[in-house]
Design a protein around this motif. Structure first.
Motif, PDB file in Angstrom:
ATOM      1  N   ASN A 569    -115.070 -46.296 -20.677  1.00  0.00           N
ATOM      2  CA  ASN A 569    -114.523 -46.001 -22.007  1.00  0.00           C
ATOM      3  C   ASN A 569    -115.210 -44.794 -22.626  1.00  0.00           C
ATOM      4  OD1 ASN A 569    -112.860 -48.220 -21.692  1.00  0.00           O
ATOM      5  ND2 ASN A 569    -114.165 -49.593 -22.906  1.00  0.00           N
ATOM      6  N   THR A 570    -116.527 -44.691 -22.410  1.00  0.00           N
ATOM      7  CA  THR A 570    -117.275 -43.555 -22.937  1.00  0.00           C
ATOM      8  C   THR A 570    -116.844 -42.252 -22.273  1.00  0.00           C
ATOM      9  OG1 THR A 570    -119.188 -44.984 -23.358  1.00  0.00           O
ATOM     10  CG2 THR A 570    -119.596 -42.610 -23.314  1.00  0.00           C
ATOM     11  N   LEU A 571    -116.649 -42.284 -20.964  1.00  0.00           N
ATOM     12  CA  LEU A 571    -116.209 -41.087 -20.250  1.00  0.00           C
ATOM     13  C   LEU A 571    -114.857 -40.597 -20.767  1.00  0.00           C
ATOM     14  CD1 LEU A 571    -117.179 -42.031 -16.572  1.00  0.00           C
ATOM     15  CD2 LEU A 571    -118.429 -40.552 -18.148  1.00  0.00           C
ATOM     16  N   VAL A 572    -113.950 -41.542 -21.007  1.00  0.00           N
ATOM     17  CA  VAL A 572    -112.628 -41.176 -21.519  1.00  0.00           C
ATOM     18  C   VAL A 572    -112.743 -40.600 -22.925  1.00  0.00           C
ATOM     19  CG1 VAL A 572    -110.373 -42.059 -22.185  1.00  0.00           C
ATOM     20  CG2 VAL A 572    -111.432 -42.846 -20.070  1.00  0.00           C
ATOM     21  N   GLU A 573    -113.511 -41.276 -23.785  1.00  0.00           N
ATOM     22  CA  GLU A 573    -113.660 -40.828 -25.164  1.00  0.00           C
ATOM     23  C   GLU A 573    -114.297 -39.445 -25.252  1.00  0.00           C
ATOM     24  OE1 GLU A 573    -115.949 -43.903 -26.924  1.00  0.00           O
ATOM     25  OE2 GLU A 573    -114.350 -45.406 -26.794  1.00  0.00           O
ATOM     26  N   ASN A 574    -115.196 -39.135 -24.294  1.00  0.00           N
ATOM     27  CA  ASN A 574    -115.880 -37.845 -24.312  1.00  0.00           C
ATOM     28  C   ASN A 574    -115.200 -36.801 -23.432  1.00  0.00           C
ATOM     29  OD1 ASN A 574    -118.742 -37.969 -25.825  1.00  0.00           O
ATOM     30  ND2 ASN A 574    -118.230 -39.980 -24.994  1.00  0.00           N
ATOM     31  N   ASN A 575    -114.021 -37.145 -22.912  1.00  0.00           N
ATOM     32  CA  ASN A 575    -113.204 -36.193 -22.160  1.00  0.00           C
ATOM     33  C   ASN A 575    -113.967 -35.590 -20.978  1.00  0.00           C
ATOM     34  OD1 ASN A 575    -110.815 -34.788 -21.634  1.00  0.00           O
ATOM     35  ND2 ASN A 575    -111.479 -33.004 -22.825  1.00  0.00           N
ATOM     36  N   VAL A 576    -114.704 -36.454 -20.255  1.00  0.00           N
ATOM     37  CA  VAL A 576    -115.493 -35.993 -19.127  1.00  0.00           C
ATOM     38  C   VAL A 576    -114.606 -35.903 -17.899  1.00  0.00           C
ATOM     39  CG1 VAL A 576    -117.423 -36.518 -17.607  1.00  0.00           C
ATOM     40  CG2 VAL A 576    -117.589 -36.994 -20.058  1.00  0.00           C
ATOM     41  N   GLU A 577    -114.505 -34.726 -17.310  1.00  0.00           N
ATOM     42  CA  GLU A 577    -113.689 -34.503 -16.119  1.00  0.00           C
ATOM     43  C   GLU A 577    -114.581 -34.163 -14.939  1.00  0.00           C
ATOM     44  OE1 GLU A 577    -110.066 -35.392 -17.897  1.00  0.00           O
ATOM     45  OE2 GLU A 577    -110.530 -34.974 -15.797  1.00  0.00           O
TER      46      GLU A 577
END
Length: 593
Positions: A569-577
């Motif tokens: 969820n954190t990766l998605v929220e922080n737009n980590v690609e």
């Protein structure tokens, strides 16, 4: 129940502070526990013991002349961290090596072994003895799997006396092993124990019933029976212990130290009534009781119960057992005890970690690492009670509490590192150290290893990529399985970590971005955690109660699945690609203040 406490999380530290304040004649506070406050003979082996708090007089009460040189003290029912053990060992070292003594529990084995490795790397001769006296926790053919309960006292006392007598490390080690081989214990409980702030005991026993073969960390017994009379209980304990006489010995004519140990709530007068019949039965069997011990020696907080230990002597072991000792909770004879110089009593100040240089790219990613840890902390905080409930079915019920302690410490360390300009790798490394140090226990050791593996993989130079993250998770899997000896199917967190790592690596190699790969692997992790309900535990404290856990997932597996979901969820929220190096503008990592 526990009535007198302030903040439950501060209970162990405040207990140690009060213990040192009231027993300064014997002990001083050192980082990680306590050490002797009296002068030890230079050039002798030092004995450092330890384990979780909640077992007083073990372990702090056994520090003093003729007994241990120091004790590493973890949180309630949680092993001390490797750093705590290392710190106490360094404070206790007399120049001829350090013997580490502890009960045979997974967390203790992990942390004491890590400390041993660190001490050896510094050139200190360090050995370990894991006490395995509880005959109810594994069959004779698997004695190495047995846990340590009140037999800790016999092994520690003999090893300490050998060290005090000037034995070299090889002889001290051989003596400790022989004492362990000749020690057998068996116990029962009438009620469970309740940790400070907990709404209910770690386990319960029906009214009028007695749990047989309980552990000292709240583990339920391996069976139940109606509460017997005092004489009937004595007969049960003696019968079971005499059914397993150490190799090469005979009952008739044996000299044995009997230890009737109270577990926290059984009154001394009750123990004396039981021991009256124990003494009769031993005499009838042709055994001579040597220096009987009746009282609280290794407790389980406020558990109502008792255990009987038989220590089968030879001439040397008897001499060492009867040697003088002067510790807060165990004294005999006269010892020489000179006060330390005042400057040696001053505890070294905590040294703040140095933050290594990092690239701008790595520092910009560090807040996302912190956000992931904060998300993991939040989900565990919300699940503490349920994780404890799951763990208590076959274990000791403290998994949620331990995870909570570890994550709070990890998040605080990460926040401090980010504030000081650390790169992403260093943030994870410092969080790993804090988690292992404050949580203790098996989960503390394993999660510390996991975070450090990922931190070392991503480093502080390049912006973390899907490849470096996946490589770090794979290394975490390898190191945890290698060090903890667990494999898939043993009903541990490895049953989630292994398939999660495999799925993450496969997705990354297939071209998925980090958050896409992590999301796909998270689904596998959640399914794997649920599937542990169909497994029987083959490792850790739940193993002796395997059948009780069938139908319930493993607490460590569940907490890992919760955490990887929170991280996703954190990766998605922080737009980590994934390929951020090639498309920085598209995939800017948001900084969380």
């Amino acid at each position: 129940m526990t009535r007198l406490f302030n903040e439950p999380a501060a209970f162990a530290d405040e207990m140690i502070e009060g213990f040192v304040a009231s027993h300064g004649r014997w002990v001083r506070r050192v980082s990680g526990g306590v050490a002797r406050n009296t002068r030890s003979t230079p050039g002798t082996v030092a004995l450092v013991i330890g384990g979780g708090s909640g077992h007083y007089p073990a372990f702090a009460g056994l520090v003093g002349q003729g007994l241990a040189h120091g004790a590493a003290l973890g949180n309630l029912f949680a092993s001390p961290s490797a750093q705590q053990v290392y710190n106490v060992a360094k404070a206790a070292d007399n120049g001829s090596g350090v013997l580490l003594g502890y009960g045979n529990y997974a967390g203790d084995v992990l942390h004491f072994t890590q400390a041993q490795d660190k001490l050896r790397a510094e050139g200190i001769d360090c050995r370990s003895i894991a006490v395995t006296d509880d005959i109810s926790s594994a069959p004779l053919a698997e004695r190495h799997k047995r846990r340590g309960i009140a037999g800790d006292l016999t092994v520690f006392k003999v090893a300490a006396a050998a060290a005090e007598a000037g034995y070299d490390m090889d002889r001290v080690m051989e003596t400790a092993r022989r004492a362990n081989e000749r020690t057998r214990s068996f116990g029962v409980a009438f009620t469970g124990c309740t940790l400070p702030g907990a709404p209910q005991p770690l386990f319960t026993v029906p009214a009028g019933r007695m749990a047989v073969g309980m552990g000292i960390h709240g583990e339920p017994g391996i069976g139940e029976t109606d509460i017997p009379t005092a004489d009937q209980l004595a007969e049960l304990l003696v019968k079971d212990l005499l059914s397993e006489v150490p190799d090469g010995l005979t009952v008739q004519g044996a000299r044995v130290v009997p230890i009737l140990n109270g577990l926290g709530s059984v009154k001394y007068e009750e123990l004396f009534v039981v021991y009256r019949r124990v003494a009769q039965l031993l005499a009838e069997a042709g055994i001579e009781a040597v220096d009987p011990q009746v009282g609280e020696l290794v407790t389980s907080f406020d558990m109502a119960g008792t255990s009987l230990t038989l220590f089968w002597l030879d001439a040397e072991l008897e001499e060492l057992w009867l040697a003088p000792a002067d510790a807060p909770a165990f004294r005999r004879g006269a010892v020489s005890a000179q006060a330390l110089d005042a400057e040696k009593l001053t505890q070294a100040a905590e040294v703040q970690s140095v933050i290594p240089d990092a690239s701008d790219e790595s520092r910009k990613t560090a807040p996302t690492v912190l956000a992931a840890l904060e998300a993991a902390k939040a989900v565990v905080d919300a699940s503490v009670a349920e994780l404890g409930r799951i763990d208590a079915i076959a274990g000791d019920g403290d998994h949620g509490i331990g995870m909570e302690r570890g994550l709070h410490a990890a998040a605080a360390a990460a926040a401090d590192a980010v504030e000081r300009g650390a790169g992403a790798g260093t943030v994870l490394n410092l969080a790993a150290d804090a988690w292992a140090d404050k949580a203790g226990g098996t989960s503390g050791a394993l999660w510390g290893m996991a975070l450090r593996a990922v931190g070392q993989s991503i480093g502080d130079v390049d912006r973390p990529s899907a490849e470096t993250v996946a490589a770090g998770v794979a290394e975490a899997k390898r190191s945890i399985m290698d060090f903890g000896k667990a494999k898939e199917g043993d009903k541990t967190l490895v049953d989630v970590l292994s398939p999660f790592s495999d799925a993450l690596t496969a997705a990354v190699h297939g071209g998925s971005s980090l958050h896409q790969a992590w999301g796909a692997a998270t689904i596998i992790a959640e399914q794997s955690a649920e599937a542990t309900a169909n497994l029987l535990p083959l490792m850790g404290r739940a193993r002796p109660h395997a059948e009780k856990s069938l139908g319930t997932p493993d607490a460590g597996a569940v907490s890992m699945a919760l955490i990887v979901r929170a991280i996703h969820n954190t990766l998605v929220e922080n737009n980590v690609e994934n390929n951020v190096e090639n498309d920085v503008e598209k995939n800017t990592v948001k900084e969380n203040a």
